[in-house]
Scaffold this motif. Structure first.
Motif, mmCIF file in Angstrom:
data_model
loop_
_atom_site.group_PDB
_atom_site.id
_atom_site.type_symbol
_atom_site.label_atom_id
_atom_site.label_comp_id
_atom_site.label_asym_id
_atom_site.label_seq_id
_atom_site.Cartn_x
_atom_site.Cartn_y
_atom_site.Cartn_z
ATOM 1 N N MET A 101 0.699 -1.078 0.125
ATOM 2 C CA MET A 101 -0.033 -0.104 -0.026
ATOM 3 C C MET A 101 0.886 1.333 0.010
ATOM 4 S SD MET A 101 -3.262 -1.079 0.080
ATOM 5 C CE MET A 101 -2.946 -2.384 -0.956
ATOM 6 N N GLU A 102 2.042 0.952 0.752
ATOM 7 C CA GLU A 102 2.669 2.367 1.036
ATOM 8 C C GLU A 102 4.280 2.052 1.124
ATOM 9 O OE1 GLU A 102 0.975 5.490 2.990
ATOM 10 O OE2 GLU A 102 2.478 6.802 2.585
ATOM 11 N N ILE A 103 5.422 2.655 0.760
ATOM 12 C CA ILE A 103 6.576 2.603 0.914
ATOM 13 C C ILE A 103 7.162 3.900 1.278
ATOM 14 C CG2 ILE A 103 8.867 1.449 0.400
ATOM 15 C CD1 ILE A 103 7.724 -0.544 -1.501
ATOM 16 N N ALA A 104 7.813 3.948 2.405
ATOM 17 C CA ALA A 104 8.592 5.318 2.475
ATOM 18 C C ALA A 104 9.622 5.106 3.697
ATOM 19 C CB ALA A 104 7.682 6.618 2.842
ATOM 20 N N ASP A 105 10.550 6.131 3.839
ATOM 21 C CA ASP A 105 11.402 6.153 5.127
ATOM 22 C C ASP A 105 10.291 6.380 6.101
ATOM 23 O OD1 ASP A 105 11.843 9.124 5.870
ATOM 24 O OD2 ASP A 105 12.071 9.050 3.925
ATOM 25 N N LYS A 106 11.017 6.078 7.399
ATOM 26 C CA LYS A 106 10.129 6.251 8.707
ATOM 27 C C LYS A 106 9.580 7.602 9.080
ATOM 28 C CE LYS A 106 13.514 6.240 12.243
ATOM 29 N NZ LYS A 106 14.050 5.415 13.447
ATOM 30 N N GLY A 107 10.631 8.482 8.824
ATOM 31 C CA GLY A 107 10.050 9.860 9.022
ATOM 32 C C GLY A 107 8.971 10.372 8.252
ATOM 33 N N THR A 108 9.058 9.830 6.987
ATOM 34 C CA THR A 108 7.632 10.315 6.072
ATOM 35 C C THR A 108 6.569 9.338 6.525
ATOM 36 O OG1 THR A 108 9.463 10.340 4.409
ATOM 37 C CG2 THR A 108 7.443 10.205 3.574
ATOM 38 N N ILE A 109 6.688 8.362 6.866
ATOM 39 C CA ILE A 109 5.769 7.624 7.234
ATOM 40 C C ILE A 109 4.722 8.108 8.438
ATOM 41 C CG2 ILE A 109 4.827 5.083 8.509
ATOM 42 C CD1 ILE A 109 4.996 4.723 5.332
ATOM 43 N N MET A 110 5.859 8.482 9.161
ATOM 44 C CA MET A 110 5.118 9.240 10.454
ATOM 45 C C MET A 110 4.732 10.453 10.625
ATOM 46 S SD MET A 110 7.335 8.819 14.123
ATOM 47 C CE MET A 110 8.294 10.052 14.043
ATOM 48 N N SER A 111 5.206 11.215 9.659
ATOM 49 C CA SER A 111 4.752 12.728 9.343
ATOM 50 C C SER A 111 3.848 13.034 8.156
ATOM 51 C CB SER A 111 5.848 13.713 9.389
ATOM 52 O OG SER A 111 6.768 13.200 8.104
ATOM 53 N N ARG A 112 4.052 12.393 7.080
ATOM 54 C CA ARG A 112 3.119 12.401 6.051
ATOM 55 C C ARG A 112 2.753 11.038 5.390
ATOM 56 N NH1 ARG A 112 6.935 14.702 2.174
ATOM 57 N NH2 ARG A 112 8.799 14.436 3.892
ATOM 58 N N PRO A 113 1.932 10.264 6.258
ATOM 59 C CA PRO A 113 1.500 9.005 5.679
ATOM 60 C C PRO A 113 0.242 9.375 4.534
ATOM 61 C CG PRO A 113 0.577 9.495 7.838
ATOM 62 C CD PRO A 113 1.349 10.423 7.420
ATOM 63 N N LEU A 114 0.412 8.755 3.271
ATOM 64 C CA LEU A 114 -0.686 9.101 2.383
ATOM 65 C C LEU A 114 -1.679 8.304 2.156
ATOM 66 C CD1 LEU A 114 1.777 10.926 -0.298
ATOM 67 C CD2 LEU A 114 0.134 11.997 1.220
ATOM 68 N N HIS A 115 -1.571 6.819 2.518
ATOM 69 C CA HIS A 115 -2.535 5.778 2.217
ATOM 70 C C HIS A 115 -3.263 6.002 3.350
ATOM 71 C CE1 HIS A 115 -4.334 2.205 1.052
ATOM 72 N NE2 HIS A 115 -3.921 2.247 0.034
#
Lengths: 320, 314
Positions: free
Chosen positions: B227-241
């Protein structure tokens, strides 16, 4: 006034064969009380005795020592016949609904049974009540769920059935024993909220048992922390989380992912929880505790009240 | 280091065909920790077993490619794979001792494993003791039986066996789920040190908080798909899914007053997956397009991949 009161409860079990018996003390001199409408969170790791204490409070176990008081009645020595009348006022929501609901029964049968046992109603009326409660726990269309068997439901759905069954008789006291730990994260909160809805509606005393101190801190007004059969800290949930006193409580909080932001002192314990059959002398945490002093190895610390309602069982807080 | 391309895995069961992994693609760099986060039925464990070539017999890899240090894993013979397992890629399971013999000493089983990889008995024993010591298991415990070890010690032994031959990739499948919280932290600290030693770690977990705390990058799976892949900072601050957002909202946060939110509904039945986006029956934003057309995994910003119709490339 408290609805449920445990006074200095000891629960021992005998394990092993008749040739080599060992006595283990799963709960060691624990006192707690829970008021009507109050949510009490009991936390600890496996082997801490928290589930056993929950079962003692429901008098599913008869304690070896100490008293169990329910609504002013001492039920410690009450015979099963007399207990049955009280049973409908106290219910357990277990961790694993698959093991608590007979796999051969339909959901309808599982719900009707307690009604027919405890309430004087006809089968038809019981079926109506079962349908109502299924709708209340969000299992609709209820007719469809009535005829299903447990294996046809997901874990989350079956836990809703377990909650429905516990709440059918509008009990005054609920013990929820790790009710969400077998479930996926995305549905855990909905199960907790469902339990809380009933808790508010019936103004129930709720003993919420969990290894997850973060979850407990969000719903309980008071928290008790258990370690190797003993209560080691107790107090208002907010203050336990923001200012934990006992090194074990601090370690529990430190171990939670993303807990640094809270600013609680980080405590890392060595090793693992010991064997309850052979607990350490003195303070039971001392072999793992980074603050252990001489006295901790020799003498068991007393439970002291630091401020009103805030108790801790640790030599660091005993003024000498 | 690891490249997985367009992977499809199905289970053939009496009650129908289960699409366990559908169209999964991702890469891993040397020395990074990638957390694969998902709930039961998300396909995360099937993914691990496919990389290890340990799928049960009723499973079939329908399509796709797995390249590990340039080796095409799915094309290897059983014999070639046996040599690679343990030396190039290894796995730590939730309860490793279901696969070990309770009647034989830890050290004997460790030595046997190393001898299968070509070591002689003396060097195998030496290496086993070194590996055990490096994870905090003293010599005395090495010569004991599995049942004499605590849960945390068992997991340390499993980690020692997984790293003894210095593989490039260690897959840890829910390595702390069976352990108590305080011990969980000890074991995760140990896995951290393996990673810092240069080994790539794939951490498979249902716990997105643990993933954020420990991993470099996070891959969120649902219904067999990424569903989504990103570095952890992005997942934490800007999750899009929406699913990632839901998972994050479901974490009970210490010191907060809010009971976490749950995602309505239940995971999909993968014998009969939903049309369109696999998440649409539980998604608060689902519209007609989501119900009919499957979205593509697109890179919305560098290194941030999302599979959702609502997200458009910046």
């Amino acid at each position: 006034m408290s609805l449920v009161k445990l006074d200095n409860v000891v629960m021992e079990f005998e394990l092993g064969t008749f040739l080599s018996k060992t006595r283990i003390r799963a709960v060691d001199r624990v006192s707690i009380d829970i008021g009507r409408g109050e949510i009490y969170g009991l936390v600890g790791e496996s082997g801490s005795g928290k589930s056993t204490l929950g079962r003692v409070s429901l008098r599913l176990y008869k304690p070896t020592k100490g008293r169990v008081i329910f609504d002013g009645i001492d039920i410690t020595d009450l015979p099963e016949g007399k207990l049955r009348k009280l049973r409908k006022r106290m219910q357990l929501i277990p961790q694993d609904p698959f093991s608590s609901i007979n796999p051969l029964q339909t959901i309808g049968e599982a719900l009707i049974e307690p009604l027919l046992v405890h309430v004087d109603i006809s089968r038809e009326e019981a079926i109506e009540k079962a349908k109502e409660i299924l709708e209340e726990v969000g299992l609709t269309p209820a007719e469809e769920f009535l005829t299903r068997k447990p294996h046809q439901l997901s874990g989350g759905q079956l836990q809703r059935v377990a909650i429905a069954r516990a709440m059918l008789l509008k009990p005054d006291y609920i013990v929820a024993d790790e009710p969400t730990s077998n479930l996926d994260a995305s549905i855990r909160a909905s199960i907790v909220k469902l339990i809380l809805e009933f808790q508010r509606r019936f103004n129930q005393a709720l003993l919420f048992i969990s290894h997850d101190i973060a979850l407990v801190s969000l719903i309980a007004s008071r928290i008790g922390v258990m370690y190797l059969g003993q209560l080691v800290e107790e107090g208002p949930a907010k203050s336990i989380i923001r200012e934990p006193l006992h090194p074990y409580t601090k370690a529990l909080i430190s171990a939670i992912p993303l807990s640094e932001e809270l600013g609680v002192e980080r405590v890392v314990l060595k090793g693992e929880i010991g064997n309850i059959a052979n607990p350490p002398k003195g303070c039971r945490l001392h072999p793992r505790c980074p603050f252990a002093m001489d006295i901790c190895r020799r003498e068991e610390p007393p439970m002291i009240e630091v401020t009103p309602g805030r108790k801790v069982k640790c030599w660091l807080y005993v003024k000498r | 280091m690891l490249i997985v391309e367009d992977l499809y895995v199905k289970y053939y069961t009496r009650r129908g065909t289960v699409s366990a992994v559908s169209g999964v693609s991702f890469t891993m760099q040397k020395g990074e920790m990638l957390a694969v986060v998902g709930e039961s039925g998300s396909g995360k464990s099937t993914l691990a077993l496919t990389i290890m070539r340990l799928l049960p017999r009723n499973a079939v890899v329908e399509r796709g490619r797995i390249l590990l240090d340039g080796i095409d894993v799915l094309k290897l013979s059983e014999d070639e794979m046996r040599r690679i397992r343990g030396s190039k890629v290894s796995m730590v399971l939730q309860d490793p001792f279901t696969t070990l013999d309770p009647l034989r000493r830890v050290i004997d089983q460790f030595i046997e494993f190393l001898m299968e990889h070509g070591l002689d008995r003396r060097s195998a024993e030496k290496l086993a003791l070194e590996a055990l010591e490096s994870v905090g298991i003293p010599k005395t415990l090495a010569y004991s039986y599995p049942h004499q070890l605590s849960g945390g010690q068992k997991q340390r032994v499993a980690i020692a066996m997984a790293i003894a031959l210095k593989p490039s990739l260690v897959i840890a499948d829910e390595p702390t789920t069976a352990l108590d919280v305080v011990v969980q932290k000890q074991i995760m600290d140990l896995i951290d040190t393996i990673k810092r030693g240069g080994t790539s770690v794939m951490l498979i977990t249902h716990d997105i908080a643990l993933a954020i705390e420990r991993a470099d990058r996070i891959m969120v799976m649902y219904g067999g798909e990424v569903m989504e892949i990103a570095d952890k900072g992005t997942i934490m601050s800007r999750p899009l899914h929406p699913y990632t957002q839901g998972l994050l909202a479901s974490i009970p946060r210490l010191g907060s007053d809010k009971i976490p939110e749950s995602i309505p509904g239940y995971p999909p039945d993968l014998r009969n997956p939903p049309k369109g986006c696999v998440f649409h029956p539980r998604c608060p934003y689902a519209d007609e397009r989501c119900r009919s057309i499957k979205p593509q995994l697109i890179e919305v910003e560098k290194g941030h991949w999302v599979k959702c119709h609502r997200v458009v490339k910046a």
